[in-house]
Write a protein that holds these residues in place. Structure first.
Motif, PDB file in Angstrom:
ATOM      1  N   UNK A  43       0.864  -1.181   0.000  1.00 39.31           N
ATOM      2  CA  UNK A  43       0.000   0.000   0.000  1.00 39.31           C
ATOM      3  C   UNK A  43       0.898   1.229   0.000  1.00 39.31           C
ATOM      4  N   UNK A  44       0.846   2.004  -1.073  1.00 40.04           N
ATOM      5  CA  UNK A  44       1.681   3.186  -1.244  1.00 40.04           C
ATOM      6  C   UNK A  44       0.831   4.442  -1.051  1.00 40.04           C
ATOM      7  N   UNK A  45       1.343   5.365  -0.256  1.00 43.67           N
ATOM      8  CA  UNK A  45       0.687   6.662  -0.071  1.00 43.67           C
ATOM      9  C   UNK A  45       1.582   7.742  -0.661  1.00 43.67           C
ATOM     10  N   UNK A  46       1.073   8.438  -1.664  1.00 40.58           N
ATOM     11  CA  UNK A  46       1.832   9.500  -2.324  1.00 40.58           C
ATOM     12  C   UNK A  46       1.596  10.801  -1.572  1.00 40.58           C
ATOM     13  N   UNK A  47       2.674  11.379  -1.062  1.00 41.73           N
ATOM     14  CA  UNK A  47       2.579  12.616  -0.276  1.00 41.73           C
ATOM     15  C   UNK A  47       2.855  13.866  -1.103  1.00 41.73           C
ATOM     16  N   UNK A  48       3.504  13.699  -2.227  1.00 38.81           N
ATOM     17  CA  UNK A  48       3.889  14.837  -3.053  1.00 38.81           C
ATOM     18  C   UNK A  48       3.805  14.422  -4.522  1.00 38.81           C
ATOM     19  N   UNK A  49       3.120  15.234  -5.310  1.00 37.03           N
ATOM     20  CA  UNK A  49       2.912  14.909  -6.725  1.00 37.03           C
ATOM     21  C   UNK A  49       4.229  14.762  -7.487  1.00 37.03           C
ATOM     22  N   UNK A  50       5.287  15.372  -6.979  1.00 37.96           N
ATOM     23  CA  UNK A  50       6.574  15.290  -7.664  1.00 37.96           C
ATOM     24  C   UNK A  50       7.109  13.860  -7.725  1.00 37.96           C
ATOM     25  N   UNK A  51       6.570  12.973  -6.877  1.00 40.23           N
ATOM     26  CA  UNK A  51       7.026  11.584  -6.888  1.00 40.23           C
ATOM     27  C   UNK A  51       6.795  10.947  -8.258  1.00 40.23           C
ATOM     28  N   UNK A  52       5.662  11.251  -8.878  1.00 32.70           N
ATOM     29  CA  UNK A  52       5.364  10.670 -10.184  1.00 32.70           C
ATOM     30  C   UNK A  52       6.343  11.163 -11.246  1.00 32.70           C
ATOM     31  N   UNK A  71       8.471  11.847  -0.446  1.00 35.64           N
ATOM     32  CA  UNK A  71       7.371  12.141  -1.365  1.00 35.64           C
ATOM     33  C   UNK A  71       6.367  11.002  -1.439  1.00 35.64           C
ATOM     34  N   UNK A  72       6.734   9.817  -0.970  1.00 34.11           N
ATOM     35  CA  UNK A  72       5.793   8.709  -0.869  1.00 34.11           C
ATOM     36  C   UNK A  72       6.217   7.788   0.259  1.00 34.11           C
ATOM     37  N   UNK A  73       5.243   7.080   0.817  1.00 32.92           N
ATOM     38  CA  UNK A  73       5.492   6.115   1.883  1.00 32.92           C
ATOM     39  C   UNK A  73       4.857   4.786   1.501  1.00 32.92           C
ATOM     40  N   UNK A  74       5.258   3.738   2.216  1.00 29.43           N
ATOM     41  CA  UNK A  74       4.717   2.413   1.945  1.00 29.43           C
ATOM     42  C   UNK A  74       4.578   1.658   3.259  1.00 29.43           C
ATOM     43  N   UNK A  75       3.477   0.907   3.402  1.00 32.43           N
ATOM     44  CA  UNK A  75       3.263   0.145   4.627  1.00 32.43           C
ATOM     45  C   UNK A  75       4.195  -1.052   4.727  1.00 32.43           C
ATOM     46  N   UNK A  76       4.680  -1.538   3.598  1.00 32.17           N
ATOM     47  CA  UNK A  76       5.567  -2.709   3.583  1.00 32.17           C
ATOM     48  C   UNK A  76       6.537  -2.546   2.416  1.00 32.17           C
ATOM     49  N   UNK A  77       7.676  -1.904   2.692  1.00 32.03           N
ATOM     50  CA  UNK A  77       8.628  -1.618   1.622  1.00 32.03           C
ATOM     51  C   UNK A  77       9.181  -2.906   1.029  1.00 32.03           C
ATOM     52  N   UNK A  78       9.421  -3.909   1.860  1.00 30.52           N
ATOM     53  CA  UNK A  78       9.909  -5.188   1.349  1.00 30.52           C
ATOM     54  C   UNK A  78       8.886  -5.823   0.421  1.00 30.52           C
ATOM     55  N   UNK A  79       7.613  -5.755   0.817  1.00 20.69           N
ATOM     56  CA  UNK A  79       6.559  -6.285  -0.042  1.00 20.69           C
ATOM     57  C   UNK A  79       6.476  -5.559  -1.370  1.00 20.69           C
ATOM     58  N   UNK A  80       6.681  -4.246  -1.341  1.00 24.42           N
ATOM     59  CA  UNK A  80       6.658  -3.475  -2.578  1.00 24.42           C
ATOM     60  C   UNK A  80       7.799  -3.887  -3.506  1.00 24.42           C
TER      61      UNK A  80
END
Length: 232
Positions: A43-52, A71-80
């Protein structure tokens, strides 16, 4: 102008539609969407449009840099990462190529320019002049930076690195009368091993100020200044 600002997010979403193994959920700035099914999931949460835009312009580098920037966070970086490995290896290579195309003539012009001593020094120092403690946390006590040779099950990282250095010296058939020129000191592990175990002289060079200081100190600590010369 609003449509143009939203274009990077739309492109990334279109590319993510190719996910066939696992689940990716994205929300935050740029809208929410879900692709795929099953595991692995992230699950990725984009905090800043510049990430794209960073992802499109700089590919896998932009992916990492935008995460570090928050600019983005993830609940499970390893899973991503598992999800990307399973689905998007080809897409990430495409993104790297796309980033060059998006940057257009500027990237092409830069790519055609011959490297300079200053640019080489800047690139090396951006990596190796990070705090030494960071590398020490990942490496064995010899601070050898490349892959070791694990000769048997249960070998430690330190043992694997000693085996690797020994193989290099053996293949070179080093003798006490030899003088080795090493391009790329690292933190001095090869020079120290060659001088101590084989009695040869070593002249080694690095453009990293941090590596130069660490290697010089390590050489002095074991009293091998007469056999090892470290150049910056």
């Amino acid at each position: 102008m609003r449509e143009l600002a939203e274009l990077p997010a739309a492109v990334v979403r279109r590319m993510a539609a190719s996910i066939t193994e696992g689940t990716l959920v994205v929300d935050g700035v740029g809208g929410g969407w879900k692709v795929g099914a099953g595991e692995p999931s992230a699950h990725v949460t984009v905090n800043d449009r510049r990430a794209y835009a960073a992802l499109l312009r700089r590919g896998s580098n932009g992916f990492a840099e935008s995460y570090v920037a928050g600019w983005w966070d993830c609940d499970d970086l390893t899973g991503l990462i598992r999800l990307l490995i399973a689905n998007l290896a080809k897409s990430l290579r495409t993104l790297d190529r796309l980033g060059k195309a998006v940057n257009g003539p500027v990237s092409l012009w830069q790519g055609l320019q011959p490297p300079s001593k200053e640019s080489d020094r800047r690139n090396v120092r951006a990596h190796y002049d990070l705090p030494v403690d960071l590398f020490a946390a990942m490496l064995d006590e010899s601070m050898t930076y490349s892959c070791g040779v694990f000769e048997r099950p249960g070998s430690t990282l330190a043992g694997a690195q000693r085996a690797k250095l020994g193989r290099i010296c053996s293949k070179l058939d080093l003798q006490p009368t030899d003088h080795v020129i090493e391009i790329g000191t690292g933190w001095g592990s090869f020079a120290l091993h060659a001088a101590r175990a084989y009695g040869c002289r070593v002249t080694t060079t690095t453009v990293s100020r941090s590596q130069y200081e660490v290697a010089t100190r390590r050489v002095a600590d074991v009293g091998l200044e007469h056999r090892i010369r470290v150049l910056e």
